[in-house]
Scaffold this active site. Structure first.
Site, short mmCIF file in Angstrom:
data_model
loop_
_atom_site.label_atom_id
_atom_site.label_comp_id
_atom_site.label_asym_id
_atom_site.label_seq_id
_atom_site.Cartn_x
_atom_site.Cartn_y
_atom_site.Cartn_z
N TYR A 62 -92.86 -37.66 -47.11
CA TYR A 62 -91.95 -37.21 -46.05
C TYR A 62 -92.61 -36.04 -45.32
CZ TYR A 62 -88.16 -35.22 -43.40
OH TYR A 62 -87.41 -34.71 -42.37
N LYS A 96 -90.28 -23.96 -44.27
CA LYS A 96 -89.18 -23.76 -45.21
C LYS A 96 -89.10 -22.34 -45.80
CE LYS A 96 -87.70 -28.37 -45.96
NZ LYS A 96 -88.46 -29.60 -45.88
N TYR A 115 -78.85 -36.25 -40.86
CA TYR A 115 -78.70 -37.60 -41.40
C TYR A 115 -77.22 -37.94 -41.62
CZ TYR A 115 -83.67 -37.94 -41.68
OH TYR A 115 -84.99 -38.01 -41.33
N ASP A 163 -99.51 -30.89 -46.60
CA ASP A 163 -98.19 -30.47 -46.13
C ASP A 163 -97.50 -29.76 -47.30
OD1 ASP A 163 -95.53 -30.24 -45.47
OD2 ASP A 163 -95.33 -32.27 -44.67
C1 LIG Z 1 -88.76 -30.40 -44.70
C2 LIG Z 1 -90.14 -30.92 -44.61
C3 LIG Z 1 -90.75 -31.16 -43.37
C4 LIG Z 1 -90.03 -30.96 -42.06
O1 LIG Z 1 -89.66 -29.64 -41.84
P1 LIG Z 1 -88.48 -29.33 -40.77
O2 LIG Z 1 -88.45 -27.83 -40.73
O3 LIG Z 1 -87.23 -29.94 -41.33
O4 LIG Z 1 -88.89 -29.92 -39.48
C5 LIG Z 1 -92.05 -31.60 -43.37
N1 LIG Z 1 -92.72 -31.81 -44.52
C6 LIG Z 1 -92.17 -31.60 -45.71
C7 LIG Z 1 -92.97 -31.83 -46.96
C8 LIG Z 1 -90.85 -31.16 -45.81
O5 LIG Z 1 -90.29 -30.99 -47.02
#
Ligand SMILES: *Cc1c(COP(=O)(O)O)cnc(C)c1O
Length: 427
Positions: free
Chosen positions: A147, A277, A19, A248
């Site tokens: 997100y 992550k 970004y 997610d």
């Molecule tokens: C960071 C994140 C993503 C995307 O993961 P990347 O490894 O950056 O592609 C998707 N969902 C959530 C909730 C996130 O925090």
């Protein structure tokens, strides 16, 4: 000094950052190494890490156990294709993830990043309904302020007002949105909180494949915490309207909110779960999409009889071996006490910020501390102030937030909090 400036000048001209723009006026800092919770810059400056490299480095940096796992795996192979071949690290990691996630989740699809794990989840949901001959069910319903990543499918379910939707309008899938709940973590979920989602399900369930959302904490879309009671009601609504639930947990997974997975706050299980992550303790890029047997069985029995996804670097052995070591290390550690202690110290330490007029709210959940301001911050002036104060904090929009590695000591956390409070006080 000469080389530092030369490198930074090359970076400024040739390297994109997240970004950002090339030739940006917002500084970037050249890192030499990182150890524990300390980041050392090339010029010798040391910074206490308040970000865990975006939720991921829960064990801190340069951990001997994780280093050892990579080195051992490296002696066997760094990578091998996953089509038609398999390996011990992937199998053991998949088994471990199945064991520690909610019971109905029995299958694991490995991919390279969180965004791709979300794409895979969306495709699984659509293929599931396709296999059941309900081909109308291919849209996703999600919450505002969410997100889910930066690829096109993930973007289509991320907050429509947070920037990307208007820009990419014509190229994005048209998904359905509901207002996010306003109940805080400790509040009951009122009828006003749940009605927007209920309304969308009632009107559109015949075309909805799945609801996708971040359980309990909406991360990059605003660092908002909401009630487990809401999440329980979402699960019930999905059952009632015959819609899958995708959670997610790419940000919330692996202990960050005080539970191993945030859905445990509500005692519910999703049909599909996305992890990423902290999966490798921040060492490597790896993500996973878990699904129930119900989903796997239907995809197997439906047309075309295959799940249509397969990344080149699927289940990379180095990443899987590191993830296996990281998850085991986490489970062996007293992470619950650590997270609880971080929460207490964040709450005590950040609370004084409430007195400032430019601060809207201070909120803490697990090892996440958020200072929400009334106005968007100016990164160009604020970022150097944190560095001068000896801490690594990366604010965005109206939010200054901390999510340190779980291994941070009380003394290090105190230094981190004191520095942040001082910078906020002087804003
Ligand atoms: C960071 C994140 C993503 C995307 O993961 P990347 O490894 O950056 O592609 C998707 N969902 C959530 C909730 C996130 O925090």
């Amino acid at each position: 000094m000469q080389t530092i400036n030369t490198l930074l000048e090359q970076d400024r001209h040739h390297v994109w950052h997240p970004y950002s723009i090339t030739q940006s006026e917002i500084p970037v800092y050249l890192v030499k190494s990182a150890q524990g919770v300390t980041i050392t810059l090339m010029d010798g400056t040391t910074l206490i890490d308040g970000m865990s490299s975006w939720w991921s480095a829960v064990h801190g940096y340069n951990h001997p156990r994780l280093n050892q796992a990579i080195e051992q795996q490296l002696h066997n192979m760094a990578h091998i294709m996953f089509g038609g071949l398999t390996h011990q690290a992937a199998i053991e990691l998949a088994q471990l993830l199945v064991d520690i996630t909610p019971a109905p989740l029995q299958t694991v699809f490995f991919s390279d990043s969180g965004s791709v794990a979300v794409e895979v989840a969306m495709k699984m949901a659509i293929q599931y309904w396709h296999a059941k001959k309900q081909t109308n069910k291919k849209r996703l319903l999600t919450l505002r302020h969410g997100y889910h990543g930066d690829t096109f499918g993930a973007m289509s379910v991320s907050d429509p007002d947070n920037g990307m939707h208007s820009l990419f309008n014509n190229s994005l899938l048209q998904q359905l949105f509901a207002d996010a709940p306003n109940c805080g973590f400790y509040d009951a979920c009122t009828i006003e909180d749940i009605t927007p989602l209920t309304h969308q399900l009632k009107n559109h369930h015949q075309e909805i494949a799945a609801v996708i959302l971040e359980p309990i904490v909406q991360g990059a879309g605003g660092m908002r915490f909401y009630s487990p009671d809401y999440l329980r009601q979402v699960r019930e609504l999905c059952n009632e309207y015959n819609v899958l639930l995708i959670l997610d947990e790419i940000a919330t997974g692996f202990g960050r909110t005080g539970k191993l997975f945030a859905c445990e706050h509500a005692n519910i299980a999703p049909d599909i779960l996305c992890l990423g992550k902290a999966l490798t303790g921040g060492y490597m890029t790896l993500a996973a999409t878990l699904a129930t047997d119900e989903i796997a069985d239907n995809i197997r029995q439906g047309e075309p009889g295959l799940f249509m996804h397969g990344p080149t670097f699927m289940a990379n052995p180095l990443a899987c071996a590191t993830a296996l070591a990281s998850v085991k290390l986490l489970l062996e550690s007293p992470w619950q006490d650590k997270v609880k202690n971080i929460a207490t110290l964040l709450q005590q330490g950040l609370n004084p910020c409430q007195q400032y007029e430019h601060v809207k709210e201070v909120r803490v959940l697990g090892a996440i501390g958020v200072i929400e301001l009334h106005q968007a911050i100016n990164l160009q002036s604020l970022q150097p102030k944190f560095v001068e104060a000896g801490v690594w904090v990366r604010p965005f929009n109206k939010l200054i937030y901390l999510m340190p590695p779980f291994i941070i000591t009380d003394q290090e956390l105190d230094l981190l909090i004191t520095a942040v409070v001082k910078v906020v006080a002087e804003m």
